[in-house]
Motif scaffolding. Structure first.
Motif, short mmCIF file in Angstrom:
data_model
loop_
_atom_site.label_atom_id
_atom_site.label_comp_id
_atom_site.label_asym_id
_atom_site.label_seq_id
_atom_site.Cartn_x
_atom_site.Cartn_y
_atom_site.Cartn_z
N ALA B 224 0.79 -1.32 0.04
CA ALA B 224 0.03 0.19 0.09
C ALA B 224 0.81 1.37 0.11
O ALA B 224 0.50 2.28 -0.78
N ARG B 225 2.01 1.30 0.68
CA ARG B 225 3.08 2.32 0.84
C ARG B 225 3.32 2.66 -0.54
O ARG B 225 3.69 3.62 -1.06
N TYR B 226 4.00 1.46 -1.08
CA TYR B 226 4.51 1.69 -2.52
C TYR B 226 3.50 1.96 -3.49
O TYR B 226 3.81 2.80 -4.48
N ALA B 227 2.15 1.54 -3.51
CA ALA B 227 1.22 1.98 -4.12
C ALA B 227 0.83 3.77 -3.92
O ALA B 227 -0.05 4.21 -4.59
N GLY B 228 1.43 4.26 -3.07
CA GLY B 228 1.49 5.83 -2.76
C GLY B 228 0.25 6.16 -1.97
O GLY B 228 -0.15 7.34 -1.79
N ILE B 229 -0.16 5.01 -0.96
CA ILE B 229 -1.31 5.25 -0.10
C ILE B 229 -0.87 5.73 1.24
O ILE B 229 0.19 5.24 1.48
#
Lengths: 349, 357, 544
Positions: B224-229
């Motif tokens: 999720a962090r990788y996805a920019g969230i």
């Protein structure tokens, strides 16, 4: 900083001894010094009340440290035990009921410890055997304990005998300040203190303690050197339940002297905070338990005297608010490290 | 349809097993199982009054279940439904009796809103602490339950206490009629709100980008962090939404059922929310039938005790058993000889524990 | 268990130290080992050669008692044995040096070595004795480690020595080393091979698992090649060549000399053909004229334990070039990538991407600027396993048009996009609704590459883009990366496989202890030069 057995074999606390004084250690020592000074000051000012508060502190700390030790054995093995509350409640119930029916406090304690073992085994069966999410498994224990003890609760039953009474340890009990608080206590308190020391040594220096650390940090590595991870986790979580069971017996037969619905009152959860604050070592947990016990004892003392006009509800919040602050601060400043495999079910390939 | 059956098999079997073991307990105590369970059903659905009771009981249960289920989607275990519900109930009652002369269209929504907002704020504390310091939400929400209990006790016993007559109970005055939630025959309006809330939760989670973010954080925080969230924002906001739901449940309890807030009422609702959410396998829509089931048992418990002498706490035991079976589905699967399809992904409910980050 | 090493030499020599006869092992419908037979004799090094997924690990796991074979017989020291756990194998003198070290990071070296076979006094660990035995072993075999250090504080090479000591402490007469060189520099690799040679001189037999031909030729006495779970060849270095081994391993003829660096006799580590690369005929003419896309200056970042991992690093990548970062794992490559992509806080320095300041940017901002990121860890960062292929195909772009409008997801657009990615990037999946977890590693990686390539990007950051996947997928991904470069995208490639860096890069930046210590031309630099740089040698040899 590791919160488990450090690389230094002789490390007295969980810290790696050779890394010098960590900020945490500086803070805890400073805190202890301030606390001792404060207590001494209060003792000089009002001996009777201070003695009462210290006695209350030790009384509350005993339950908390038993729960915390139950929690830390589980967590060092990689199993989160959030069901300590339920283990307390259920064992308090059986300890009380058996003591009341048999007329023997000792049999009550046996029943309490056995119940704790059984609940520990259930947690192990769910989280280790069936690989249920560990937090859910613990929650099941809590809800089951509340339901079962409410269902079987017999309002009319009484203990039918006095609860465990204090035993004076000779001249030690005459020491100023701490004499009454530490050396004039009922038997289970002494037992708990002995267990704290014994477990501390076992966890940090014994073969069992090292293997326990291994299965909590890297169960795969432990398995490759022939340690049966599943089996050891079963044993540890089950035996740890016995400590919580002793806590339940202590609560019903020594601390209060009866059983009431939901009498554990959240202290199984406070024990988890105590465990975290104590960095998963028994001595550390006992220090933390004394601190939490102190807030509880203060609460009792505030309610008894009218020096301070603080509503009972706000005083009652104190241990819980302190816990939130402690847990948050541990995350913010502590850089506390959990056992690496904590919460993860282990599967034999 | 087959998929639905497969998804419902374990929960249904868990309910049946729980009831069977409950029956054993009842029989062991020397009571008649048929008369006990018969009275339970009649007391919960036998007539319009019984139905009303069931729906009233089910309303906060559905909200409590949603409060757990929604947070679960973000990988957070909200054990704080209890506290969130209490502050929601207390503050809704406060607005309900404290403000006078407002029209219903203003007063009732306002009271609901304040109750919901109080719950949301209470939930957000745990979310914000989790996001900023890594403090585990389970510990924090449990502690907040005790704090909320003390706080609402104090509110009901001191500033907001009902001073009429010789009342010494820690409770607020009755809310103004303009803040009361209506009941249409056997259908309490609050239950309609609960159903709407369940569908709203489903829609948000499945159809919106926010829901995608919530589920991503729950499924794999790193990805999720990788996805920019923003994981911290999702944790904080999800706990606020969960608190909002529980707070609304409490508000409806005050405004639609009790007519006031009374200290010590509603103890245990937060824990029941956990059972209900897990029974529903954290699906918001399935929370409705799960809530109805538990609501029915609670509504019928009094009649069961009256007619067959079985202590109403048997309901708690049955619930605990159901929870045990739902939580450890391997037991049920083994009993039913259900086989996972080999290609089926692991649908086990997991939170990923650990107290730190 | 008096002095482990003495028993090693004093026992009577068995004829066969370790063998598997007709081993078959299935996982569900997959046959991982199909009637595999191998034999290890005292004092010899047996190399098991094969691609990822060829069944090497399964075989040694069977020999080590981690898996039970479905058919076949395991033999240890001339005896037929049934192994029910690794403990059985260890008790019979088989030791394993795992690829992923089986060490407990916060525990000390001594404790790790004695774990499971602790010298004890009244249930307590006999610290003095444990320490003495470990020191004796270390001296005897020349494996030097600090006995009191926590394993997590040791460099990788030292951790590997602990793994070896752990096996020797248990009187291992057979050492199974699973891809032991994967994390080492060429020089460390040579040192390890020397150590293993030294062990054979004392009668220990070694099973050496690798996919690197050069190491096999250099170190092995016997070679067994596995492909798709079967033994496809048994030979010795004297009877074979790298080319022949590569063909056996891959199952078809491969061109070993297509690499753009001079491979010669020593240059080929991986058996991957690079002949198809279009850039070989048309290398970028004047890269210096292209605009700088990624410009890093003085970047500092800390690792998870708070140690400085990226240390005032400066690097630039121009449009239309691939800059490969070579280095031994753990020299700050991961932290570098994470600091650029916003996953990690940068302590100091600047990052600019396409002339926009991206210092301290969040992952979302980096994506929006036009950066594609193939993350190092597929399972952790790259995909959400329980999500469908469709949802994963928009994992970091779900919020963009046309996938979303007004805060609502547009399922139809997401699904059609996913079908495009699946078709274009040859992702083998039954449909786009299948969970990503059901895909093979190679297909997962193609899905990630497809996702990152389907958006308009100026910069591609590819971290370990082909780790743990089959050769077909490797070739496919390499080709795509080259195509992208040829279209003008700037590419920053980070890989622990030196061969991959050399095969793809236009420039090679060597990273050591958080800094770029040299930038070399892969067409002129030798493996040895780069290896020295990776090990921290002064960069006088090959600066540019």
């Amino acid at each position: 900083m590791t919160a488990g057995a450090g690389p230094d074999l002789a490390a007295a606390s969980g810290d790696a001894g050779m890394r010098g004084w960590s900020p945490q250690r500086v803070w805890s020592v400073a805190g202890a010094v301030v606390l001792v000074a404060l207590v001494w000051g209060f003792y000089a000012w009002d001996g009777a009340q201070t003695t009462a508060v210290l006695g209350g502190t030790v009384r509350a700390a005993t339950l908390l440290v038993l729960g915390a030790m139950c929690g830390m054995i589980g967590e060092r093995s990689g199993i989160v035990n959030i069901g300590i509350e339920g283990q307390f409640l259920m064992s308090a119930f059986t300890a009380f009921t058996v003591a009341s029916m048999s007329g023997s406090l000792f049999l009550g304690v046996v029943a309490g410890v056995s119940t704790g073992l059984a609940m520990g085994w259930m947690l192990a069966a769910m989280s280790v055997g069936l690989r249920t999410d560990q937090i859910i498994a613990g929650t099941v224990l809590n809800i089951a304990a509340l339901g079962l003890t409410s269902f079987f609760y017999d309002r009319g039953r009484s203990l039918g005998q006095p609860k465990y009474q204090s035993i004076e340890l000779g001249p030690l009990a005459d020491l100023p300040v701490v004499g009454t608080a530490l050396f004039n206590r009922p038997p289970l308190t002494y037992l708990a203190l002995v267990l704290v020391v014994v477990l501390h040594v076992l966890l940090l220096r014994s073969v069992w303690g090292m293997r326990t650390t291994a299965i909590g940090e890297h169960p795969g590595a432990a398995a490759t050197v022939g340690i049966d991870v599943i089996r050891l986790r079963y044993w540890n979580v089950t035996l740890a339940g016995g400590l919580a069971g002793l806590g339940g017996a202590y609560l019903a037969l020594e601390s209060v002297g009866t059983f009431t619905r939901a009498m554990s009152g959240g202290r199984g959860f406070l024990a988890l905070a105590v465990m975290i604050f104590g960095r998963r070592t028994p001595l550390g947990a006992y220090a933390a338990a004394l601190f939490f016990g102190f807030t509880t004892a203060l609460q009792g003392q505030f309610q008894l005297n009218d020096t301070f006009d603080i509503p009972a509800q706000f005083v009652g919040m104190l241990p819980f608010v302190v816990t939130i602050i402690v847990v948050a601060a541990a995350g913010l400043f502590g850089r506390m490290r959990d056992p690496a495999a904590l919460g993860q079910p282990y599967e034999v390939r | 349809m087959r998929a639905l059956m497969r998804a419902a098999a374990v929960p249904l079997a868990s309910v049946v097993l729980g009831l069977v073991l409950g029956a054993v307990l009842i029989a062991v105590q020397g009571h008649s199982v048929t008369s006990a369970y018969g009275a339970l059903v009649l007391g919960g659905a036998g007539d319009a009054d019984a139905l009303l009771r069931t729906l009233q009981k089910a309303t906060p249960l559905v909200f409590g279940g949603l409060a757990v289920a929604f947070a679960f989607k973000a990988g957070l275990f909200n054990i704080g439904g209890q506290g969130q519900l209490l502050v929601g109930a207390a503050f809704a009652a406060g607005v309900g009796f404290g403000l006078e002369g407002l029209p219903l269209v203003v007063h009732l929504p306002l009271a609901l809103l304040v109750g919901g907002a109080a719950g949301a704020a209470w939930g957000a504390i745990a979310g914000v602490l989790k996001a900023t310091s890594g403090a585990h939400e389970v510990i924090v929400t449990i502690m907040l339950n005790f704090v909320a209990g003390n706080l609402t006790d104090w509110l009901a016993a001191n500033p907001w206490q009902d001073r009429s007559g010789s009342n010494i109970i820690a409770r607020t005055p009755l809310v103004e009629p303009s803040a009361e939630i209506p009941t249409w025959g056997w259908l309490p309006a609050g239950f309609v709100l609960a159903v709407l809330a369940a569908f709203a939760c489903w829609f948000v989670l499945e159809r919106t980008t926010y829901g995608f973010e919530v589920r991503s954080v729950g499924a794999n925080r790193h990805a999720a962090r990788y996805a920019g969230i923003s994981v911290g924002w999702i944790m904080a906001s999800t706990m606020a939404v969960a608190g909002l739901l529980a707070g609304l449940g409490g508000a409806i309890e005050s405004l639609g059922v009790d007519g006031r807030f009374e200290a010590g009422v509603n103890v245990g609702l937060g824990f029941e929310g956990i059972t209900i959410a897990l029974l529903a396998r954290t699906n918001p829509i399935a929370v409705i039938p799960a809530g109805l089931l538990v609501g029915l048992m609670e509504a019928g418990a009094a009649k069961m005790q009256f007619e067959s002498g079985v202590a109403p706490e048997i309901i708690d035991v049955i619930q605990a058993l159901i929870l045990l079976f739902v939580a450890a589905p391997l037991i049920v699967r083994w009993l039913l000889r259900l086989r996972d399809r080999p290609d089926a992904p692991d649908r086990r409910l997991t939170l990923g524990a650990g107290w730190g980050r | 268990m008096a002095a482990a090493a003495e028993t090693v030499v004093s026992q009577t020599e068995p004829e066969v130290l370790l063998a598997g006869h007709g081993i078959t092992k299935r996982f569900g419908s997959v046959v991982a080992n199909d009637d595999v037979s191998v034999e290890l004799r005292p004092g010899r090094i047996l190399a098991l050669l094969g691609e990822n997924g060829a069944g090497k690990s399964t075989l040694v796991n069977v020999l080590f008692g981690l898996h039970r074979p479905d058919a076949g017989q395991v033999v240890i020291a001339d005896e037929n044995v049934e192994l029910s756990s690794p403990h059985d194998a260890i008790a019979r003198g088989v030791g394993m040096v795992h690829q992923h070290f089986q060490l407990v990071p916060p525990m000390s070296v001594v404790r790790n070595i004695v774990l499971g076979a602790e010298p004890r006094k009244l249930g307590m660990i006999d610290v003095a004795q444990a320490r003495r035995r470990v020191m004796d072993l270390a001296d005897r075999f020349g494996l030097h480690v600090d006995p009191d250090a926590a394993v997590e504080d040791l460099p990788v090479g030292a951790q590997q020595r602990v793994e070896i000591l752990k096996a020797l402490y248990r009187d291992a007469r057979v050492l199974i080393a699973d891809e032991p060189t994967a994390v080492l520099t060429p020089q460390e690799t040579d040192h390890l091979l020397d150590v293993l040679r030294g062990l054979t001189a004392q009668g220990v037999g070694i099973v050496f698992i690798t996919h690197k031909l050069r190491e096999v030729m250099a170190a092995a006495d016997d070679i067994v090649v596995l492909r798709e779970g079967r033994v496809v060849g048994t030979t010795t270095p004297a009877q074979t060549s790298e080319a022949a081994l590569a063909e056996l391993m891959v199952g078809r003829a491969v061109d070993l000399h297509g690499d753009r660096f001079e491979s010669g006799a020593t240059g080929v580590g991986s058996a991957v053909s690079t002949a198809a690369a279009p850039s070989d005929e048309a290398p970028i003419a004047e890269a210096d004229e292209q605009p700088v896309v990624l410009d890093i200056a003085g970047l500092c970042a800390d690792d998870d334990r708070g140690q400085r991992a990226v240390d005032e690093l400066t690097l630039a990548v121009r449009a239309g070039e691939i800059v490969g970062v070579a280095g031994v794992e753990g020299n700050g490559q991961r932290e570098l990538v994470e600091a650029i992509t916003g996953l990690r806080h940068a302590a100091a320095g600047t990052v600019s991407i396409s002339d926009r300041d991206a210092s301290g940017a969040r992952p979302r901002q980096v994506t929006v600027i036009g950066v594609g990121h193939i993350p190092e860890d597929r399972a952790k960062h790259g995909l959400i396993g329980s999500y469908s292929v469709a949802d994963n195909s928009v994992l970091n772009r779900y919020f963009k048009r046309p996938f979303a409008a007004g805060g609502m997801l547009r399922r139809d657009r997401i699904d059609s996009h996913a079908r495009d990615v699946v078709a274009t990037f040859d992702v083998r999946t039954p449909d786009v609704d299948s969970p990503a977890d059901s895909l093979s590693g190679g297909n997962k990686q193609k899905l990630i590459v497809g996702r990152e390539f389907s958006d308009d990007i100026d910069l591609l950051i590819a971290a370990q883009p082909t780790r743990g996947i089959d050769i077909g997928a490797i070739e496919f991904i390499w080709r795509r990366i080259r195509e992208r470069r040829d279209e003008g995208t700037a590419v920053l490639l980070v890989s622990a496989e030196l061969d991959e860096v050399l095969a793809l890069s236009d420039r090679v930046a060597v990273m050591y202890e958080g800094r770029i210590v040299a930038t070399v031309d892969p067409r002129t630099a030798t493996r040895e030069e780069i290896g020295l740089l990776m090990a921290g040698a002064e960069s006088s040899a090959a600066g540019s």
